[in-house]
Design a protein around this motif. Structure first.
Motif, short mmCIF file in Angstrom:
data_model
loop_
_atom_site.label_atom_id
_atom_site.label_comp_id
_atom_site.label_asym_id
_atom_site.label_seq_id
_atom_site.Cartn_x
_atom_site.Cartn_y
_atom_site.Cartn_z
N THR A 180 -2.51 -76.66 -15.35
CA THR A 180 -1.35 -76.90 -16.22
C THR A 180 -0.12 -77.26 -15.37
O THR A 180 -0.05 -76.96 -14.18
CB THR A 180 -0.98 -75.63 -17.03
N LEU B 19 9.00 -81.25 -15.20
CA LEU B 19 7.67 -81.87 -15.13
C LEU B 19 7.28 -82.48 -16.47
O LEU B 19 7.87 -82.12 -17.51
CB LEU B 19 6.64 -80.81 -14.70
N CYS C 167 -3.10 -83.28 -10.86
CA CYS C 167 -2.59 -82.69 -9.61
C CYS C 167 -3.57 -81.66 -9.04
O CYS C 167 -3.31 -81.08 -8.00
CB CYS C 167 -1.24 -82.04 -9.86
N CYS D 88 -2.23 -82.72 -17.72
CA CYS D 88 -3.32 -83.69 -17.53
C CYS D 88 -4.28 -83.28 -16.40
O CYS D 88 -5.34 -83.85 -16.25
CB CYS D 88 -2.74 -85.07 -17.25
N PRO E 139 1.45 -87.66 -10.24
CA PRO E 139 1.85 -89.08 -10.26
C PRO E 139 2.83 -89.41 -11.38
O PRO E 139 3.30 -90.55 -11.46
CB PRO E 139 0.52 -89.81 -10.49
N PHE F 27 1.31 -75.77 -11.76
CA PHE F 27 1.73 -76.66 -10.67
C PHE F 27 3.16 -76.33 -10.24
O PHE F 27 3.47 -76.28 -9.05
CB PHE F 27 1.63 -78.12 -11.15
#
Ligand code: SF4
Length: 448
Positions: A24, A12, A20, A17, A43, A28
């Motif tokens: 963090t 990742l 999602c 950001c 994205p 995710f």
């Protein structure tokens, strides 16, 4: 082997950001590893990483589509055992059984019922999706004839049922463009039926006598390039079939066991000869965890409760069903008709509008957006109080449609009447009934 959260994390972007929806990248990755997130939510994943993470990103239970067009049925794709964790995604399909030994009249009757049995409920259309054509005659041309008839006379998906590859091939020639479910691959016909599934690009059901044998067959099929698989554990007692459903889902979700990571098909029609018991059994598999549910026949009194149960189980428990805010005209109201207001919880709307319809009194019903909350809950949450209701009443232009300025509020919101009279100068606020069932009597006494 499925990837661990840490292995996924390495691929990742690590920018944290939050786009999602998770704080963090590590969090995710952990969600992705447990099937509770989809890779497309980030994205910024590189194409290279996408390829690498494809397996981890795939839903633990593969989504499979039966049929084509608007009425195609998608089953599977589930990521949780319990709907309070996350909503269930794809409701099971109900299939009506047709045998190729039935006479034409009976087949026509069943197809007619399949078309006729549909219902409107809380703004949704509820109906069954599939017709299962079973070969009991062993006659390939007879089977193909029934499959063709179903194709010509219904827009539902089709299940072609036979152990005989030649019979299945004849059925497929008649309706392969409808992408039917081929039922079923067994250990005895695996090679020929697998070839049919590949040749016609149709989903295929796999049947075995236990989960271990089922896993072996699905492994062979996926190695042969067939991915759209539906599982039949072969159980025809309620208890064993129920246990199988739970074990299959649990193995796919908790153990990431790919050979069982597919939706299932169950046959309440083969578990009892009592139609009402059959409906009760079907209701068990709506909740846990049937993908396709085959019934011996459809009758409104047993199908409707199953459709409603399915709708309830597959709605998002965290998001109540809501009706659009606005003015609803019931029984052709005019300038002297009463004006009632309530919340936009769908059940509230359908109960209140149903009672108004029953009363036959022409009425305006104002629906205030309360984010799908019922009157009392919305009132307690400050979403159905005077300073929220009043701006809506002013904005919705109901005052231009009636000569009187009387607004009937639900009995449960009686505490807001004083505030509303302050916020809506010139309006008289009336307290309506608390219960929907008292609305007809209330309206019959209405005077503008
Ligand atoms: Fe990390 Fe992607 Fe989520 Fe951003 S959107 S926090 S980069 S996983």
């Amino acid at each position: 082997m499925p990837l661990t959260g840490i292995e996924i994390f390495k691929s990742l972007p690590k920018t944290n950001c939050k786009e999602c929806g998770v704080p963090t990248c590590l969090a995710f990755a952990m969600k992705l590893a447990t099937g509770k997130a989809e890779l497309s939510a980030c994205p910024y994943v590189s194409e290279e990483a996408k390829e690498k993470l494809a397996e981890a990103a795939a839903p633990p239970i593969r989504p499979v589509t039966i049929g084509v067009g608007d009425r195609a049925l998608k089953v599977g794709g589930e990521t949780v055992m319990f709907r309070h964790d996350k909503r269930f995604e794809n409701p099971p399909g109900f299939a009506i059984l047709l045998s190729d030994t039935m006479d034409e009249t009976e087949i026509d009757r069943r197809l007619e019922r399949f078309k006729q049995l549909e219902y409107e409920r809380v703004g949704l259309t509820l109906r069954p999706e599939l017709v299962a054509v079973k070969s009991e005659s062993g006659d390939a041309s007879r089977f193909a004839g029934v499959a063709d008839k179903v194709k010509q006379n219904s827009d539902g998906g089709i299940i072609l049922m036979s152990d005989n590859p030649d019979v299945l091939a004849a059925g497929l020639k008649a309706c392969a463009d409808q992408k039917p479910l081929i039922y079923a691959v067994t250990k005895d016909n695996a090679e020929q039926v697998t070839d049919l599934a590949k040749e016609y690009s149709c989903p295929v059901a796999v049947k075995a006598s236990n989960l271990e044998k089922l896993s072996q067959l699905t492994t062979e099929l996926t190695e042969a390039g067939v991915k759209d698989i539906i599982l039949d554990s072969g159980s025809r007692t309620v208890r064993q079939a129920f246990e199988d459903q739970v074990l299959i889902r649990s193995a796919a979700l908790s153990k990431k066991f790919r050979p069982l990571g597919f939706p299932t098909i169950v046959f309440p029609c083969e578990m009892t000869s009592d139609p009402m018991k059959e409906a009760v059994i079907a209701s068990i598999f709506v909740a846990k965890y049937g993908g396709v549910i085959v019934l011996s026949d459809f009758q409104g009194h047993s199908l409707f409760p199953l459709l409603v149960e399915r709708m309830n189980i597959y709605t998002d428990p965290q998001r109540p069903l809501a009706t659009t805010e606005g003015i609803y005209e019931i029984n052709n109201p005019d300038e002297n008709s009463p004006v009632l207001i309530t919340s936009n919880f769908s059940l509230t709307y359908f109960i209140v509008s149903g009672e108004i319809e029953t009363s036959k009194v022409p009425t305006y019903l104002l629906i205030k957006d309360t984010e799908g909350l019922s009157v009392m809950t919305a009132w307690a949450a400050g979403k159905f109080v005077a300073d929220v209701i009043a701006p809506f009443v002013k904005k919705c232009s109901i005052k231009d449609r009636v000569k009187h300025h009387k607004l009937v509020i639900p009995g449960y919101a009686a505490a807001e009447s004083g505030g509303l009279e302050e916020e809506l100068p010139g309006w008289e606020i009336l307290i309506g009934p608390r219960e929907g069932s008292h609305i007809p009597a209330y309206l019959k006494m209405w005077k503008p």
